[in-house]
Design an enzyme around this catalytic site. Structure first.
Site, short mmCIF file in Angstrom:
data_model
loop_
_atom_site.label_atom_id
_atom_site.label_comp_id
_atom_site.label_asym_id
_atom_site.label_seq_id
_atom_site.Cartn_x
_atom_site.Cartn_y
_atom_site.Cartn_z
N GLU A 270 -11.14 8.91 -3.62
CA GLU A 270 -10.15 9.96 -3.59
C GLU A 270 -8.75 9.14 -4.03
O GLU A 270 -8.09 8.33 -3.28
CB GLU A 270 -9.92 10.77 -2.57
CG GLU A 270 -9.04 12.02 -2.63
CD GLU A 270 -7.68 12.10 -2.06
OE1 GLU A 270 -6.85 11.81 -3.05
OE2 GLU A 270 -7.40 11.95 -0.83
N LEU A 271 -8.45 9.09 -5.25
CA LEU A 271 -7.36 8.11 -5.55
C LEU A 271 -5.93 8.91 -5.96
O LEU A 271 -5.74 10.13 -5.47
CB LEU A 271 -7.86 7.34 -6.94
CG LEU A 271 -9.22 6.73 -6.56
CD1 LEU A 271 -9.60 5.98 -7.93
CD2 LEU A 271 -9.15 5.59 -5.49
N CYS B 187 -0.92 13.00 -2.40
CA CYS B 187 -1.25 12.69 -3.74
C CYS B 187 -1.49 14.00 -4.49
O CYS B 187 -1.62 14.12 -5.84
CB CYS B 187 -2.59 11.96 -3.50
SG CYS B 187 -3.96 12.88 -2.41
N GLU C 157 -15.19 15.60 -1.55
CA GLU C 157 -14.91 15.76 -0.13
C GLU C 157 -15.00 17.17 0.28
O GLU C 157 -14.92 18.19 -0.66
CB GLU C 157 -14.01 15.04 0.50
CG GLU C 157 -14.02 13.43 0.19
CD GLU C 157 -12.84 12.70 0.72
OE1 GLU C 157 -13.46 11.56 1.56
OE2 GLU C 157 -11.71 13.08 0.71
N GLU D 155 3.26 7.95 -10.42
CA GLU D 155 3.10 8.82 -9.33
C GLU D 155 4.31 8.43 -8.62
O GLU D 155 4.68 7.37 -8.32
CB GLU D 155 1.91 8.63 -8.52
CG GLU D 155 1.63 9.65 -7.52
CD GLU D 155 0.41 9.37 -6.42
OE1 GLU D 155 0.12 10.32 -6.11
OE2 GLU D 155 -0.33 8.05 -6.63
N GLY E 88 -6.82 6.27 -1.65
CA GLY E 88 -5.73 5.26 -1.70
C GLY E 88 -5.44 5.13 -3.44
O GLY E 88 -5.43 6.21 -4.10
N SER E 89 -4.68 4.27 -3.53
CA SER E 89 -4.00 4.08 -4.99
C SER E 89 -5.32 3.91 -6.03
O SER E 89 -6.39 3.45 -5.58
CB SER E 89 -3.29 3.00 -4.96
OG SER E 89 -3.95 1.87 -4.92
N TRP F 163 -1.99 5.65 5.09
CA TRP F 163 -1.15 6.16 6.36
C TRP F 163 -0.65 7.31 6.17
O TRP F 163 -0.15 7.95 6.96
CB TRP F 163 -0.01 5.29 6.13
CG TRP F 163 0.47 4.79 4.69
CD1 TRP F 163 0.20 3.96 3.83
CD2 TRP F 163 1.47 5.95 4.10
NE1 TRP F 163 1.07 4.16 2.55
CE2 TRP F 163 1.70 5.31 2.70
CE3 TRP F 163 2.24 7.10 4.64
CZ2 TRP F 163 2.76 5.95 1.93
CZ3 TRP F 163 2.98 7.43 3.65
CH2 TRP F 163 3.35 7.16 2.55
N ASN F 164 -0.80 8.03 4.97
CA ASN F 164 0.17 9.50 4.66
C ASN F 164 -0.67 10.65 5.59
O ASN F 164 0.01 11.48 5.79
CB ASN F 164 0.24 9.70 3.27
CG ASN F 164 -1.15 9.92 2.62
OD1 ASN F 164 -2.08 9.27 2.78
ND2 ASN F 164 -0.86 10.75 1.42
N PRO G 283 -8.47 1.75 9.09
CA PRO G 283 -7.46 2.44 8.68
C PRO G 283 -6.26 1.62 8.36
O PRO G 283 -6.34 0.43 8.39
CB PRO G 283 -7.04 3.15 10.06
CG PRO G 283 -7.30 2.17 11.12
CD PRO G 283 -8.59 1.59 10.53
#
Length: 472
Positions: free
Chosen positions: A240-241, A274, A452, A375, A218-219, A141-142, A166
């Site tokens: 991508e964590l 992140c 990416e 985090e 995400g996480s 969502w960010n 999404p």
């Protein structure tokens, strides 16, 4: 949308503005059968889409980029309404999203193979690259538009058919992107979107051998589960964590530049990135001055509804995020941290209905505190003191995360030395914004797998080698 058709379901998902709690929109909630239907659509479309020329795909992606730019005002406002970030941050997100489609529109025409010298006179060796197949993109969502664009642009440029799931909390800009695809001439069924409960949708795609790749942001915890679930069908994965970025200020740094950089990377999007600075290390000789300057700037940050361009810090995404802020601050103060500003929910009348937390600065932070291990994903800046370069490098690297890191120095030798020593995929040297489409974006350790951005198209391609035996 599946196969070019929009489907209205009986069950709806509410999308609420985190600044006000007001309803922004309701969207159809997909079920397991919709995940299967989307997969069938992508499977059916892949053969024809994969055989289009790079030039054909390029022209469509160029149109997508142009439409995003044309509609930037509306898209930015929509992002701010659905997830709360200030409009200035949303405009950056829209512009960044367009840049990915521009970049990969060009890359679609540059998917090169190679001729390999053979050791035999009567053989010729060729290597070509072909699209991997149906891919699934699972996004947070960010950055609801940018992260999706960063995944779809290279996938589509490579000739893959795509599935999208999404976040339920901010799905609206993803839906708008689907409309832009329609307007730009994307063939029906090449991109399919299903919004719904994560496991119900993604488990269908993870278990199917027809889905060849998963791209997730995400996480770390969820990423590990997705990797496990994709193992049975040996899918290619891009992850991508989470991050836990150190921000290091050496004794010879330009303090004005360092303070400005720290404020920007810590509080952009209300700290919900992140790549945000999560641990600020300052050399003992400049510690007091840095803390004083930094705190004064943080106190001046305007907090409020992101739709007001004057505000620099917006709301957090939900109430759970507010509770996390409170837990981290309480833990730090109980263990000896000094609260210099903030440290609580906003209580002003015009803010109390939203998920607002005051921009917070903690000094005298030490490595026993929860905030140095977990985090934050919010507007809390913990500042720590260090004495030696070797010491701070050990502390900065002493984490399972390795996405982004930042350091400030005017020593050229140190710049190279520290850059090489930091165990992170992205490092900003006197630069708090080292992110651009031209550069690879990816993390080390538990912060991810794959790349990416630049070179990201390779994540969506398979290499095939041909050996040609000839008569001479």
């Amino acid at each position: 949308m599946m196969g070019g058709s929009w489907t209205i379901k009986d069950h709806m998902i509410r999308v609420e503005n985190p600044a006000t709690g007001e309803l922004v929109a309701e969207v159809s909630k997909g079920q397991k059968e919709d995940a299967f239907a989307a997969l069938e659509s992508a499977k059916a479309t892949f053969p024809s889409w994969s055989k289009t020329t790079g030039l054909e795909r390029s022209r469509i992606l160029e149109k997508v980029a142009h439409r995003i730019e044309e509609d930037k005002d509306r898209l930015a406002q929509l992002i701010t309404k659905e997830m709360g970030k200030p409009l200035a941050n949303s405009y950056y997100e829209v512009e960044s999203s367009a840049s990915y489609f521009k970049w990969f529109a060009e890359e679609a025409r540059r998917i090169y193979g190679e001729q390999i010298p053979s050791s035999a006179k009567n053989k010729r060796l060729l290597a070509i690259k072909q699209p991997i197949g149906v891919v699934a993109a699972i996004t947070p969502w960010n950055f609801p538009l940018q992260i999706l664009s960063r995944k779809l642009a290279p996938a589509l440029a490579a000739g893959c058919a795509c599935l999208i799931r999404p976040s339920n909390q901010a799905p609206l800009s993803a839906l708008e992107l689907m409309k832009i695809f329609e307007e730009s001439g994307m063939p029906n069924g090449v991109v399919n979107i299903v919004i719904g409960e994560a496991e119900e949708i993604t488990d269908v795609w993870l278990s199917s051998p027809e889905v060849k790749k998963i791209s997730f942001t995400g996480s770390t915890e969820v990423g590990i589960e997705l990797i496990k679930k994709s193992a049975d069908t040996v899918k290619k994965v891009s992850m991508e964590l989470g991050g836990h970025a150190p921000f290091i200020v050496f004794e010879d740094a330009d303090l004005e530049l360092a303070v400005e950089g720290a404020v920007n990377i810590k509080f952009s999007s209300s700290g919900q990135q992140c790549v945000c600075a999560n641990r600020i290390y300052v050399h003992a000789s400049v510690y007091d001055e840095f803390v004083s300057r930094f705190t004064e700037k943080v106190k001046q940050l305007p907090v409020g509804n992101g739709e007001d361009m004057r505000n620099r810090v917006g709301p957090l995404i939900n109430q759970r995020a507010l509770v996390k802020m409170e837990e981290q601050v309480l833990d730090a103060v109980e263990k000896g941290a000094v609260l210099l500003c903030g440290g609580k929910r906003c209580t002003e009348d015009h803010l109390k209905e939203g998920n607002f937390y005051e921009p917070t600065v903690l000094s005298e932070v030490n490595d026993t505190m929860l905030i140095t291990k977990e985090e934050t994903f919010g507007p809390i800046a913990p500042i720590m003191k260090f004495e030696e370069e070797e010491e701070v490098l050990y502390r900065a690297n002493n984490t399972n995360f390795g996405l982004a890191a930042y350091f400030y120095t005017n020593d050229l030798s140190r710049s190279h030395r520290v850059f090489e020593a930091l165990e992170y995929g992205i490092v900003g040297i006197n630069d708090a914004s080292p992110f651009t489409v031209q550069a690879p974006f990816g993390g080390w350790k538990l912060s991810g797998l794959g790349i990416e951005g630049a070179h990201g198209i390779d994540e969506y391609l398979e290499t095939k080698v041909g050996s040609f035996l000839m008569s001479i």
